[in-house]
Design a protein around this motif. Structure first.
Motif, mmCIF file in Angstrom:
data_model
loop_
_atom_site.group_PDB
_atom_site.id
_atom_site.type_symbol
_atom_site.label_atom_id
_atom_site.label_comp_id
_atom_site.label_asym_id
_atom_site.label_seq_id
_atom_site.Cartn_x
_atom_site.Cartn_y
_atom_site.Cartn_z
ATOM 1 N N ASN A 107 0.824 -1.200 0.000
ATOM 2 C CA ASN A 107 0.000 0.000 0.000
ATOM 3 C C ASN A 107 0.867 1.262 0.000
ATOM 4 O O ASN A 107 0.530 2.252 -0.648
ATOM 5 C CB ASN A 107 -0.957 -0.004 1.193
ATOM 6 C CG ASN A 107 -2.127 0.902 0.951
ATOM 7 O OD1 ASN A 107 -2.796 0.800 -0.064
ATOM 8 N ND2 ASN A 107 -2.379 1.799 1.889
ATOM 9 N N GLU A 108 1.982 1.230 0.716
ATOM 10 C CA GLU A 108 2.891 2.375 0.729
ATOM 11 C C GLU A 108 3.533 2.577 -0.650
ATOM 12 O O GLU A 108 3.702 3.713 -1.097
ATOM 13 C CB GLU A 108 3.962 2.201 1.808
ATOM 14 C CG GLU A 108 3.426 2.306 3.213
ATOM 15 C CD GLU A 108 2.881 3.672 3.554
ATOM 16 O OE1 GLU A 108 3.540 4.683 3.264
ATOM 17 O OE2 GLU A 108 1.771 3.743 4.113
ATOM 18 N N VAL A 109 3.887 1.488 -1.316
ATOM 19 C CA VAL A 109 4.438 1.593 -2.673
ATOM 20 C C VAL A 109 3.386 2.169 -3.614
ATOM 21 O O VAL A 109 3.684 3.053 -4.424
ATOM 22 C CB VAL A 109 4.964 0.221 -3.167
ATOM 23 C CG1 VAL A 109 5.284 0.260 -4.659
ATOM 24 C CG2 VAL A 109 6.176 -0.198 -2.355
ATOM 25 N N LEU A 110 2.148 1.685 -3.503
ATOM 26 C CA LEU A 110 1.064 2.220 -4.328
ATOM 27 C C LEU A 110 0.862 3.709 -4.053
ATOM 28 O O LEU A 110 0.667 4.494 -4.990
ATOM 29 C CB LEU A 110 -0.233 1.456 -4.091
ATOM 30 C CG LEU A 110 -1.460 1.966 -4.854
ATOM 31 C CD1 LEU A 110 -1.240 1.938 -6.363
ATOM 32 C CD2 LEU A 110 -2.698 1.168 -4.462
ATOM 33 N N LEU A 152 3.601 10.148 -7.521
ATOM 34 C CA LEU A 152 4.369 10.450 -8.735
ATOM 35 C C LEU A 152 3.451 10.652 -9.937
ATOM 36 O O LEU A 152 3.666 11.553 -10.755
ATOM 37 C CB LEU A 152 5.373 9.325 -9.019
ATOM 38 C CG LEU A 152 6.527 9.177 -8.032
ATOM 39 C CD1 LEU A 152 7.397 7.988 -8.426
ATOM 40 C CD2 LEU A 152 7.348 10.444 -7.955
ATOM 41 N N ALA A 153 2.427 9.814 -10.044
ATOM 42 C CA ALA A 153 1.476 9.937 -11.150
ATOM 43 C C ALA A 153 0.767 11.289 -11.097
ATOM 44 O O ALA A 153 0.571 11.931 -12.138
ATOM 45 C CB ALA A 153 0.467 8.796 -11.113
ATOM 46 N N ALA A 154 0.404 11.739 -9.899
ATOM 47 C CA ALA A 154 -0.255 13.042 -9.777
ATOM 48 C C ALA A 154 0.647 14.150 -10.305
ATOM 49 O O ALA A 154 0.180 15.061 -11.012
ATOM 50 C CB ALA A 154 -0.639 13.313 -8.319
ATOM 51 N N LEU A 155 1.940 14.078 -10.014
ATOM 52 C CA LEU A 155 2.872 15.091 -10.521
ATOM 53 C C LEU A 155 2.965 15.045 -12.047
ATOM 54 O O LEU A 155 2.987 16.091 -12.704
ATOM 55 C CB LEU A 155 4.253 14.894 -9.897
ATOM 56 C CG LEU A 155 4.328 15.076 -8.387
ATOM 57 C CD1 LEU A 155 5.727 14.754 -7.884
ATOM 58 C CD2 LEU A 155 3.908 16.478 -7.970
ATOM 59 N N ASN A 177 -6.657 3.925 -1.345
ATOM 60 C CA ASN A 177 -5.284 3.812 -0.870
ATOM 61 C C ASN A 177 -5.022 4.720 0.321
ATOM 62 O O ASN A 177 -4.415 4.307 1.310
ATOM 63 C CB ASN A 177 -4.315 4.144 -2.016
ATOM 64 C CG ASN A 177 -2.892 4.259 -1.531
ATOM 65 O OD1 ASN A 177 -2.404 5.358 -1.270
ATOM 66 N ND2 ASN A 177 -2.222 3.130 -1.397
ATOM 67 N N THR A 178 -5.498 5.953 0.256
ATOM 68 C CA THR A 178 -5.276 6.899 1.356
ATOM 69 C C THR A 178 -6.000 6.431 2.615
ATOM 70 O O THR A 178 -5.437 6.491 3.718
ATOM 71 C CB THR A 178 -5.731 8.311 0.952
ATOM 72 O OG1 THR A 178 -4.999 8.700 -0.223
ATOM 73 C CG2 THR A 178 -5.482 9.319 2.049
#
Length: 142
Positions: A20-23, A29-32, A115-116
């Motif tokens: 979950n932390e990796v996700l 990163l995807a948001a950026l 995820n959050t």
């Protein structure tokens, strides 16, 4: 946790937590990437396109580093951290929607919320098990 041998062992000992932390990191990163993609393709010409394409993800990084990162400079209470996460991660999903990928944006938004929620629940459970129990008032010698 980074650089702490016991913390690393705890991380490895909980594969769902680790996954979950990796996700979570991949979603950050995807948001950026999505914010930058939106900025460069926002329909503006010249310098404004560059300012939006570079500046929007940089602003997101600044907000994250100040308020939402595990070792944030200013670590506010959880509700404010969640607001910052909603702005950055939700902004990434909104940017993906704006560049013409509405289905992918909804998928990213749903995965981000799940995820959050899982990450904050797992972190709270880890904090509860890591902190020593407080004595009851009747046991308190003062």
């Amino acid at each position: 946790m980074a650089g702490d041998a016991d913390g690393f062992a705890e991380f490895i000992g909980r594969p769902w937590y680790a996954a979950n932390e990796v996700l979570a990191f991949v979603l950050e990163l995807a948001a950026l990437v999505f914010l930058s993609w939106w900025g460069f393709g926002a329909g503006h010409e010249g310098a404004l396109r560059i300012v939006l394409g570079v500046g929007t993800p940089l602003l997101a990084i600044l907000l994250w580093a100040l308020f939402a990162a595990p070792k944030a400079r200013l670590r506010p209470r959880l509700p404010f951290v969640l607001v910052v996460k909603a702005l950055v991660l939700g902004g990434g999903a909104a940017a993906l929607y704006a560049v013409g990928h509405p289905v992918a944006a909804v998928v990213v938004a749903v995965v981000t919320v799940l995820n959050t929620a899982a990450a904050e629940t797992q972190r709270a459970a880890l904090r509860a098990t890591a902190s020593p129990p407080r004595p009851h008032r009747s046991e308190d010698p003062n």
